[in-house]
Scaffold this motif. Structure first.
Motif, short mmCIF file in Angstrom:
data_model
loop_
_atom_site.label_atom_id
_atom_site.label_comp_id
_atom_site.label_asym_id
_atom_site.label_seq_id
_atom_site.Cartn_x
_atom_site.Cartn_y
_atom_site.Cartn_z
N VAL A 6 0.88 -1.18 0.00
CA VAL A 6 0.00 0.00 0.00
C VAL A 6 0.91 1.22 0.00
CG1 VAL A 6 -1.76 1.31 1.24
CG2 VAL A 6 -1.79 -1.19 1.31
N ARG A 7 0.71 2.13 -0.96
CA ARG A 7 1.47 3.38 -1.02
C ARG A 7 0.53 4.54 -0.72
NH1 ARG A 7 4.53 2.00 -6.44
NH2 ARG A 7 6.14 0.67 -5.55
N TYR A 8 0.94 5.34 0.24
CA TYR A 8 0.15 6.51 0.65
C TYR A 8 0.76 7.77 0.04
CZ TYR A 8 -1.51 3.30 4.26
OH TYR A 8 -2.04 2.23 4.94
N TRP A 9 -0.08 8.68 -0.43
CA TRP A 9 0.37 9.93 -1.02
C TRP A 9 -0.22 11.12 -0.25
CZ3 TRP A 9 4.12 9.60 -4.49
CH2 TRP A 9 4.30 8.37 -5.13
N ALA A 10 0.54 12.21 -0.20
CA ALA A 10 0.11 13.50 0.33
C ALA A 10 -0.50 13.36 1.73
CB ALA A 10 -0.83 14.19 -0.66
N VAL A 46 -9.18 10.57 6.40
CA VAL A 46 -8.62 10.84 5.08
C VAL A 46 -9.08 9.79 4.06
CG1 VAL A 46 -6.45 10.94 3.76
CG2 VAL A 46 -6.62 12.11 5.97
N LEU A 47 -9.13 8.53 4.45
CA LEU A 47 -9.50 7.47 3.51
C LEU A 47 -10.91 7.65 2.94
CD1 LEU A 47 -8.01 4.27 5.18
CD2 LEU A 47 -7.20 5.45 3.13
N ARG A 48 -11.78 8.32 3.68
CA ARG A 48 -13.15 8.56 3.18
C ARG A 48 -13.15 9.42 1.92
NH1 ARG A 48 -14.84 10.33 8.90
NH2 ARG A 48 -14.94 8.34 9.96
N ARG A 49 -12.11 10.23 1.74
CA ARG A 49 -12.06 11.17 0.61
C ARG A 49 -11.12 10.70 -0.51
NH1 ARG A 49 -11.03 14.22 5.14
NH2 ARG A 49 -8.94 14.71 4.40
N CYS A 50 -10.46 9.57 -0.32
CA CYS A 50 -9.43 9.14 -1.26
C CYS A 50 -10.00 8.39 -2.46
CB CYS A 50 -8.44 8.21 -0.55
SG CYS A 50 -7.36 9.08 0.60
N SER A 51 -9.20 8.42 -3.52
CA SER A 51 -9.42 7.50 -4.64
C SER A 51 -8.26 6.50 -4.61
CB SER A 51 -9.48 8.26 -5.96
OG SER A 51 -8.30 8.99 -6.18
N VAL A 59 -9.89 2.48 -9.37
CA VAL A 59 -10.99 1.71 -8.80
C VAL A 59 -12.32 2.35 -9.19
CG1 VAL A 59 -12.11 1.03 -6.63
CG2 VAL A 59 -9.62 0.79 -6.91
N GLY A 60 -12.35 3.67 -9.22
CA GLY A 60 -13.59 4.36 -9.58
C GLY A 60 -14.67 4.12 -8.55
N THR A 61 -15.87 3.85 -9.01
CA THR A 61 -17.02 3.69 -8.12
C THR A 61 -17.29 2.23 -7.74
OG1 THR A 61 -18.53 3.61 -9.99
CG2 THR A 61 -18.14 5.78 -9.00
N ARG A 62 -16.43 1.32 -8.16
CA ARG A 62 -16.63 -0.10 -7.80
C ARG A 62 -16.60 -0.27 -6.29
NH1 ARG A 62 -12.06 -3.25 -10.61
NH2 ARG A 62 -11.02 -1.24 -10.52
N THR A 74 0.09 -3.51 -6.01
CA THR A 74 0.25 -2.22 -5.35
C THR A 74 -1.09 -1.50 -5.29
OG1 THR A 74 2.50 -2.02 -6.21
CG2 THR A 74 1.47 0.00 -5.40
N VAL A 75 -1.42 -1.02 -4.10
CA VAL A 75 -2.58 -0.17 -3.88
C VAL A 75 -2.06 1.25 -3.66
CG1 VAL A 75 -4.53 0.34 -2.35
CG2 VAL A 75 -3.90 -2.04 -2.80
N GLU A 76 -2.46 2.17 -4.52
CA GLU A 76 -2.08 3.58 -4.37
C GLU A 76 -3.26 4.31 -3.73
OE1 GLU A 76 0.91 4.80 -5.52
OE2 GLU A 76 1.55 3.12 -6.78
N VAL A 77 -2.99 5.02 -2.64
CA VAL A 77 -4.01 5.76 -1.90
C VAL A 77 -3.82 7.24 -2.22
CG1 VAL A 77 -4.97 6.27 0.37
CG2 VAL A 77 -3.98 4.01 -0.09
#
Length: 84
Positions: A6-10, A46-51, A59-62, A74-77
């Motif tokens: 899992v990679r976290y950004w910003a 923060v995760l509530r607002r992430c894509s 992932v979009g709306t899935r 890899t999961v990019e957050v």
């Protein structure tokens, strides 16, 4: 169980206190639940607002419970970014 990164950004990186960490999960929902358990507090908000990108694909709306994770994936957050 698939294992990957899992990679976290910003803002997600700041809230988690790490740039990346391993996951062991079958779905995105399971990986995110584990992240919430490891980092209660600000990351949960923060995760509530992430894509999310899974191996480079949005992932979009899935539903997160329907998004399967691959071994070595890899999961990019990605929190919302300002500017252009």
């Amino acid at each position: 169980m698939a294992q990957g990164t899992v990679r976290y950004w910003a803002a997600a990186k700041a809230a988690a206190g790490v740039a990346e960490e391993p996951y062991e999960a079958e779905t995105l929902a399971e990986a995110l639940d584990a992240a919430r358990e490891r980092h209660p507090g600000e990351l949960v908000r923060v995760l509530r607002r992430c894509s999310f990108l899974i191996d480079g694909d949005p992932v979009g709306t899935r539903g997160h419970e329907t998004v399967r994770l691959a071994e070595g994936g890899t999961v990019e957050v990605l929190p919302p970014f300002a500017g252009g």
